[in-house]
Scaffold this active site. Structure first.
Site, PDB file in Angstrom:
ATOM      1  N   ASP A  72       5.640  -8.947   2.813  1.00  0.00           N
ATOM      2  CA  ASP A  72       4.829  -7.782   3.204  1.00  0.00           C
ATOM      3  C   ASP A  72       5.486  -6.472   2.745  1.00  0.00           C
ATOM      4  OD1 ASP A  72       6.835  -8.273   5.160  1.00  0.00           O
ATOM      5  OD2 ASP A  72       5.773  -7.059   6.636  1.00  0.00           O
ATOM      6  N   GLU A 203       9.524   2.001  10.834  1.00  0.00           N
ATOM      7  CA  GLU A 203       8.630   0.924  11.274  1.00  0.00           C
ATOM      8  C   GLU A 203       8.450   1.015  12.793  1.00  0.00           C
ATOM      9  OE1 GLU A 203       9.448  -2.637  12.746  1.00  0.00           O
ATOM     10  OE2 GLU A 203      11.526  -2.906  12.124  1.00  0.00           O
ATOM     11  N   HIS A 373       3.870   0.665   9.858  1.00  0.00           N
ATOM     12  CA  HIS A 373       4.157  -0.750  10.151  1.00  0.00           C
ATOM     13  C   HIS A 373       4.041  -1.040  11.649  1.00  0.00           C
ATOM     14  CE1 HIS A 373       6.287  -4.629   9.969  1.00  0.00           C
ATOM     15  NE2 HIS A 373       6.269  -4.552   8.639  1.00  0.00           N
TER      16      HIS A 373
END
Length: 560
Positions: A72, A203, A373
């Site tokens: 990813d 993230e 994210h």
């Protein structure tokens, strides 16, 4: 005003397909180039048409940086470089460069050879893509060009994962990729300098989660595994082949030895086996305990372990469906499978939780925060907490949405040692980056660098003659005494008020305080009205202003 622009092409209010476009100081950088595990169509790759509708990406990007080898974050890299078109530099750490092509080839085999998909990158494209990679060492400052520099920091998470500090002039951005602030059994905790970037891009996978202690989670996991095999059951642990597989292998291996258990443990050959090889190869990236015992015993050579859902499952995947209680699964070719097993979700994910994200903010001290994210609702909650606790702006743009942050770039200036010593001698406080203060001096620019020096040093270095610039002001004072007596009374008053200053009463009818000259004359209209002339140089501007204010209040009556 200068500004930094950040646009997620993937991972904006979403987990998967990480790809962040950053424009800073006239440079364009792509941070990660991943694929989405929940889609099998065009949505699996980032939308590169946002950068350019036609033409190669090389014309628009200065460099690409890959934080780690998870698909990813790197799965779209060959598609971007070989099919869309990019010939510029791609930066990643040595372990990421070694492991990335293995995962990409494995992904290609499943997608093309098994599922028969077309319009996909080939094995040769993966090789050609990896030829463009420039490996990074931790804490090494790499000069991409004359203005752009990058520096990698340890991120934990998986072998070779790195956070990156990007700098153009005095503007800077830190991108975390995926990171873990808690050390585990085979990797250390993420760490970064107090670099105070303009934006920290982090993230936020576990934006609202604060995990139990690692020891509690391990104990709970081992208890459930032990109970299952005691009942004669079987335990299946779906897990990332790289990272979590090694973590759980070490945990199970240690437990099996301690408990003297005989039940066999198997992990699938292929990726996990290759991963173990690279963990042995890049042992310096592991934690201190693993490195220390490596000579006596390699922790990645398992005696008891011969298939190693303790990670994050993206929506749309089989793992996500099972965790949400789905009892029937539709597989490839319309076949339906019944889920006949007891499912336990135990988080051994190597992502930072909410507490870890806040810890990193304290460590780096950014001026602005930007979350990627993660899931929108959870990100919104964390955004509020960050703004409340740190009093900084926090952004969470969706895919294709641009966040623009105006920066106030600081200009670095060297200060001469003599000037600092003079400030210290005058009783000034020690320099403190958190407490700005005024420094008097002359700013000299030499060979693109700035230096603050004393005026005497500047004149000497530049070969110039000194010209005195003085400030003057008139103060009226009511005093029935003669001009000479008034001046003497002023001298006596200032001696009592200004302790530690050099004050002189000269025979020519002046009082001098440092560089400040005071003279007295009577008004032509009224001899009781005295006119004081104050004159001072720019160095004593503050003291001159103070004296003029003091004398405007008049002289105390008791002074002789």
């Amino acid at each position: 005003m200068p500004e930094i622009k950040v646009t997620p092409l993937g991972a904006g209010q979403d987990v998967g397909r990480s790809c962040i476009l950053v424009s800073i100081g006239g440079k364009n950088i792509m941070l990660d180039c991943g694929m989405h595990m929940g889609y099998n169509d065009d949505r699996r790759f980032p939308d590169f048409s946002y950068i350019t509708q036609n033409g190669r990406l090389t014309d628009f990007l200065d460099c690409v940086i890959i934080s780690h080898f998870h698909l990813d974050h790197c799965g779209a890299l060959p598609y971007m470089s070989e099919m869309v078109g990019y010939d510029g530099p791609i930066y990643m750490t040595h372990p990421t460069k070694a492991i990335c092509p293995i995962l990409l080839e494995d992904f290609r085999k499943i997608t093309v050879d098994k599922k028969g998909e077309t319009n996909f990158f080939t094995s040769q494209m993966i090789k050609d893509c990896m030829k463009k990679v420039i490996p990074l060492n931790l804490h090494q400052t790499v000069q991409v060009d004359d203005e752009l520099e990058i520096k990698a920091y340890y991120a934990g998470h998986v072998l070779g994962a790195a956070m990156v500090h990007i700098k153009v002039g005095s503007e800077s951005v830190v991108y975390t990729g995926d990171y873990n602030m808690t050390p585990d059994r085979h990797l250390g905790a993420a760490w970064i300098d107090k670099c105070r970037p303009d934006i920290l891009i982090s993230e936020s996978t576990y934006a609202t989660t604060i995990r139990d202690s690692k020891r509690c989670r391990e104990r709970d996991f081992l208890k459930k595994v032990h109970e299952s095999i005691e009942r004669g059951g079987k335990v299946l642990i779906p897990v990332f082949a790289l990272g979590r597989a090694q973590e759980l292998c070490i945990l199970l291996e240690t437990f099996w030895e301690r408990m003297n258990l005989k039940a066999p443990i198997y992990f699938s050959t292929g990726l996990t086996e290759k991963a173990n090889h690279y963990y042995k190869l890049f042992i310096t990236w592991t934690n201190q305990k693993i490195r220390k015992t490596f000579v006596q015993r390699n922790m990645f050579e398992f005696k008891h372990i011969k298939v190693i859902m303790p990670g994050y499952c993206v929506q749309g995947t089989i793992g996500h469906k099972i965790l949400n209680g789905q009892r029937k699964l539709e597989m490839e070719g319309r076949a339906t499978l019944d889920v006949k097993l007891q499912v336990e979700y135990m988080s051994f994910s190597a992502h930072a939780d909410a507490k870890g994200i806040m810890q990193l903010i304290r460590m780096a001290e950014p001026r602005n925060m930007l979350l990627v994210h993660g899931e929108a609702v959870k990100m919104e909650f964390l955004k509020g907490k960050i703004e409340q606790e740190f009093s900084i702006d926090c952004y969470m743009p969706a895919n294709g949405e641009t966040t623009t942050v105006t920066t106030n770039p600081s200009v670095p200036v060297d200060i001469s040692l003599n000037l600092l010593k003079r400030e210290m001698a005058l009783g000034g406080p020690l320099p403190d980056p958190k407490k700005p203060r005024t420094m008097h001096g002359t700013l000299i620019m030499k060979e693109n660098s700035l230096k603050l020096v004393s005026s005497e040093q500047a004149l000497k270095e530049l070969g110039l003659n000194e010209h005195q610039l003085r400030f003057t002001c008139h103060v009226q004072l009511q005093d029935p005494h003669s001009d000479a007596d008034t001046l003497h009374r002023i001298y006596t008053h200032l001696k009592s008020v200004l302790k530690g200053y050099t004050i002189q009463h000269l025979p020519d009818g002046t009082v001098i305080v440092e560089s400040i000259v005071i003279k007295v004359s009577s008004s032509a209209e009224d001899s009781n009205t005295k006119v004081l002339l104050l004159s001072w140089s720019y160095q004593d501007e503050d003291l001159g202003s103070f004296l003029s204010s003091l004398l405007k209040k008049g002289l105390p009556s008791g002074i002789c």
